[in-house]
Design an enzyme around this catalytic site. Structure first.
Site, PDB file in Angstrom:
ATOM      1  CG  ASN A  55      -2.039  -0.969   1.181  1.00  0.00           C
ATOM      2  OD1 ASN A  55      -2.308  -1.553   0.128  1.00  0.00           O
ATOM      3  ND2 ASN A  55      -2.717  -1.170   2.290  1.00  0.00           N
ATOM      4  NE  ARG A 388      -8.026  -2.117 -10.177  1.00  0.00           N
ATOM      5  CZ  ARG A 388      -7.087  -1.216 -10.467  1.00  0.00           C
ATOM      6  NH1 ARG A 388      -6.082  -1.576 -11.246  1.00  0.00           N
ATOM      7  NH2 ARG A 388      -7.144   0.003  -9.990  1.00  0.00           N
ATOM      8  NE  ARG A 418      -2.919   5.909 -10.498  1.00  0.00           N
ATOM      9  CZ  ARG A 418      -3.629   6.861  -9.888  1.00  0.00           C
ATOM     10  NH1 ARG A 418      -4.210   6.597  -8.736  1.00  0.00           N
ATOM     11  NH2 ARG A 418      -3.761   8.044 -10.431  1.00  0.00           N
ATOM     12  CG  HIS A 448     -14.538   2.218 -11.242  1.00  0.00           C
ATOM     13  ND1 HIS A 448     -15.272   2.183 -10.063  1.00  0.00           N
ATOM     14  CD2 HIS A 448     -13.385   1.541 -10.963  1.00  0.00           C
ATOM     15  CE1 HIS A 448     -14.598   1.537  -9.137  1.00  0.00           C
ATOM     16  NE2 HIS A 448     -13.455   1.135  -9.646  1.00  0.00           N
ATOM     17  CG  HIS A 605     -14.052  -3.629  -3.440  1.00  0.00           C
ATOM     18  ND1 HIS A 605     -14.661  -3.892  -4.654  1.00  0.00           N
ATOM     19  CD2 HIS A 605     -13.083  -2.723  -3.701  1.00  0.00           C
ATOM     20  CE1 HIS A 605     -14.073  -3.178  -5.609  1.00  0.00           C
ATOM     21  NE2 HIS A 605     -13.113  -2.472  -5.056  1.00  0.00           N
TER      22      HIS A 605
END
Length: 702
Positions: A55, A388, A418, A448, A605
């Site tokens: 992180n 992703r 990213r 997204h 999440h």
């Protein structure tokens, strides 16, 4: 109920807000607390140390690097919430990070030096080895390591090399064996090869596990690379570079090619951090590195232990299946409650909306949803967004097979995700080769959203099946991220999904959606409206209540509106895992707001937004956090939960998480987080949800 301006100067005091970067560091501290928590299994605690380091790498590569850029160009304007300039932020980041890293290394030493040896696992220094073990490692060095190493001399003819971000290097100070003058010393660089394991196992007499770090073995044998020279010092160091891409979308003829060019440049961004071993670095060497890397002493982090302990990810894997008591108890994601084991997902979706809660419930039905569509002769089209995906994605394979089977397959691959840009460029090319229509998103926006549309023709009628989720189509992360999703055949949502994909792929004005709410802007406007609406309900019925769950909360317009609702008496409960710029419990501002953060075994999440509305509640799930970037700079979807039974399930999950007393930390009015105090049995919401899913499956099997 009209939407009013969010400008309310009662709430403009900088003291009412947390700085985004400092709040992120507070989140990473909560990760570190999991490494400290003795109720967690030993090797899981090591994993949290690795997560903390990983992180922090990204934080320095993006957030710190961006602040450093602002300072370099003389940008001194304070950010709009906590009122700190870039320089002030960097100063606070430096103090907090150094304290956290020092704490991290104390935990590392305790676990590695005291706890692990009791389990028959040792990570040793070269000096702790027996003569036989040293000989064994020297042989390994000669045969397996030496051929891979390349010493790089630094002099007038060979300049200091441009080193890749996050690589480990050894700076060597050498001198002629016949010359002992420090002024005549020379420098060389030896890169620690990333293609080799960071640790090397050695033989032990009792059969226990023992290993030594790769850089220690190299340093012990480094004289073999410099014949005729005396090794004065050999110091490992590691740099982190600015990794943010500058994508010039204006005038770009091919975004894929533009991103490929920028990916090559990423490797050589400005250095944002230098890590060195505090016990070994000499001032002369440190000043030499500062000059060559063009950084200041403020960018140096002296580490009291090994550099880059993300190697613990691979170290831990060695013991999987052998030391079960040192890991979390294993679990198998259960079949979703809404689908029996052998039940056809499409036939069931025609009867009712289906709900999925990962990782407690298996992600496999989502994979099956796409795989069945690929092979079903009645399916005409599949449309999907991919942000992703995993390295060997079954979703990608199914989409390629669908195209090869003659179906109309449209895939939006977000090339600007990213640190997944390179992977997504690869997938875009693979999908195009298979015959899929691949689109890259919208100008200056990241897509997204998590949505799949399957169109099939059955009995001369068109049927539309839509999957909407809060997380990525990644079968690997679905085992460790908590996410939610639905599959629905609601006609209005199906029509909205068609409009959504047409908007992404073609030239058309922004659609009018019936059920979906799509950013940029519309999701924020919807939230502002719903909060205003709750304020009005509270004035009328005195029972205003809002529960919101997300990863991060940074958008000032939304924070202002939540402050307004709190001041009006609305009860607001926020579950915010990471960054939270809102400060709760401030009298007259946010005294009716509580903020909790859950950090535990799984990465929280899911994004859930619930508004009471005097009992006629509305519940939404989303791919979007309440962040300005999600509201303004991304294509996101907020979707309603229309099924009463699903709504009840989600609300029950929210209430369980709000009552968590094991892994929840609560934020105080100063922005600090504390574990909740409890006299009774601690409630661990993640463990409870695991237990509930397992018990439910046992009942279904009976």
């Amino acid at each position: 109920m009209s939407l009013e301006s969010t400008e309310d100067h009662r709430f403009d005091d900088y003291a009412y807000y947390n700085n985004r970067e400092i709040s992120w560091l507070a989140f990473n501290e909560r990760v570190l607390q999991e490494a400290e928590d003795e109720t967690n299994p030993l090797l899981e605690r090591l994993k949290f140390l690795a997560i903390f380091s990983s992180n922090l790498d990204e934080f320095f590569m993006v957030r710190v690097a961006g602040l450093q850029d602002q300072v370099r160009v003389g940008f001194n304007k304070p950010e709009n919430k906590a009122g700190l300039t870039a320089k002030q932020q960097l100063e606070q980041i430096s103090i907090i990070t150094r304290n956290l890293v020092s704490r991290q290394m104390k935990i590392y030493k305790d676990l590695i030096e005291l706890k692990l040896p009791n389990e028959g696992i040792s990570l040793l220094t070269f000096n702790q080895l027996s003569h036989e073990q040293k000989q064994e490692l020297n042989t390994i060095f000669e045969e397996q390591i030496f051929p891979v190493l390349t010493p790089i001399a630094v002099d007038a003819y060979r300049l200091f090399p441009i080193l890749l971000s996050k690589t480990m290097n050894i700076l060597v100070m050498i001198e002629d064996e016949n010359n002992i003058s420090l002024e005549q010393s020379k420098f060389a660089i030896v890169q620690v090869p990333s293609v080799l394991n960071r640790f090397i196992q050695v033989t032990t007499k009792d059969g226990s596990f023992a290993a030594v770090l790769l850089e220690d073995v190299i340093i012990e044998n480094i004289h073999k690379l410099f014949h005729g020279y005396h090794i004065k010092y050999a110091n490992p160091f590691r740099i982190t570079r600015n990794a943010d891409l500058t994508i010039h979308e204006e005038g770009a003829r091919d975004l894929l090619i533009e991103i490929e060019k920028e990916l090559k440049k990423r490797k050589w961004g400005a250095v944002s951090r230098l890590e060195v071993k505090s016990t070994e670095i000499k001032q002369k060497i440190l000043h030499y590195l500062l000059d060559e890397l063009e950084i200041s002493f403020e960018d140096v982090y002296k580490i009291e232990g090994p550099l880059d302990i993300t190697f613990l990810f691979s170290f831990i894997k060695v013991f999987e299946g052998k030391y079960d008591h040192l890991f979390y108890q294993s679990f198998i994601p259960q079949p979703p409650k809404d689908i029996a084991t052998e039940e056809d997902i499409y036939m069931k979706a025609l009867k009712q909306d289906l709900f999925f809660h990962h990782p407690y419930e298996s992600f496999q039905p989502i994979v099956d949803f796409v795989e069945k569509a690929a092979d079903d002769p009645t399916v005409l089209a599949i449309k999907q967004t991919l942000y992703r995906v995993s390295g060997n994605s079954p979703i990608i394979r199914a989409l390629k097979r669908a195209a090869e089977n003659g179906k109309q397959v449209t895939v939006l691959v977000e090339l600007k995700a990213r640190f997944d840009e390179e992977k997504n460029v690869h997938w875009a090319k693979e999908l195009e080769k298979a015959g899929c229509l691949v689109i890259y998103g919208m100008h200056n926006l990241k897509t997204h959203s998590k949505i799949t549309l399957v169109v099939r023709r059955r009995n001369k009628k068109i049927e539309q099946f839509v999957h909407l989720g809060t997380g990525n189509y990644n079968d690997q992360t679905a085992n460790i991220y908590t996410d939610m999703g639905i599959i629905t055949t609601n006609k209005q949502i199906g029509q909205d999904a068609t409009r959504f994909f047409n908007f992404l792929s073609g030239y058309t004005d922004k659609p009018e959606y019936k059920k979906l709410v799509v950013s940029p802007y519309d999701i924020r406007d919807k939230f502002l409206y719903l909060i205003d609406e709750e304020i009005e309900y509270h004035k009328a019925f005195h029972n205003g209540h809002i529960i919101l769950k997300m990863n991060s909360l940074t958008d000032k317009d939304l924070i202002l509106k939540l402050y307004e609702a709190s001041a009006a008496g609305v009860k607001i409960e926020l579950i915010v895992r990471g960054i939270c710029c809102l400060r709760p419990q401030i009298k007259g501002v946010s005294e009716n707001i509580i903020v909790i953060s859950i950090v535990g075994r799984f990465l929280e999440h899911s994004r859930i937004y619930w508004f009471h509305r005097n009992g006629a509640s509305r519940l939404y799930l989303s791919s979007a956090d309440m962040m300005t970037r999600n509201m303004v700079k991304r294509v996101e979807i907020l979707f309603p939960i229309l099924s009463p039974s699903i709504k009840k399930r989600v609300i029950d999950i929210l209430k369980l998480e709000i009552n968590d007393t094991a892994k929840a930390r609560i934020q105080d009015s100063n922005g600090n987080y504390h574990y909740r105090e409890t006299d009774g049995l601690k409630i661990n919401s993640q463990e409870q949800l695991l237990d509930n899913a397992t018990k439910l499956n046992i009942l279904q099997l009976k």
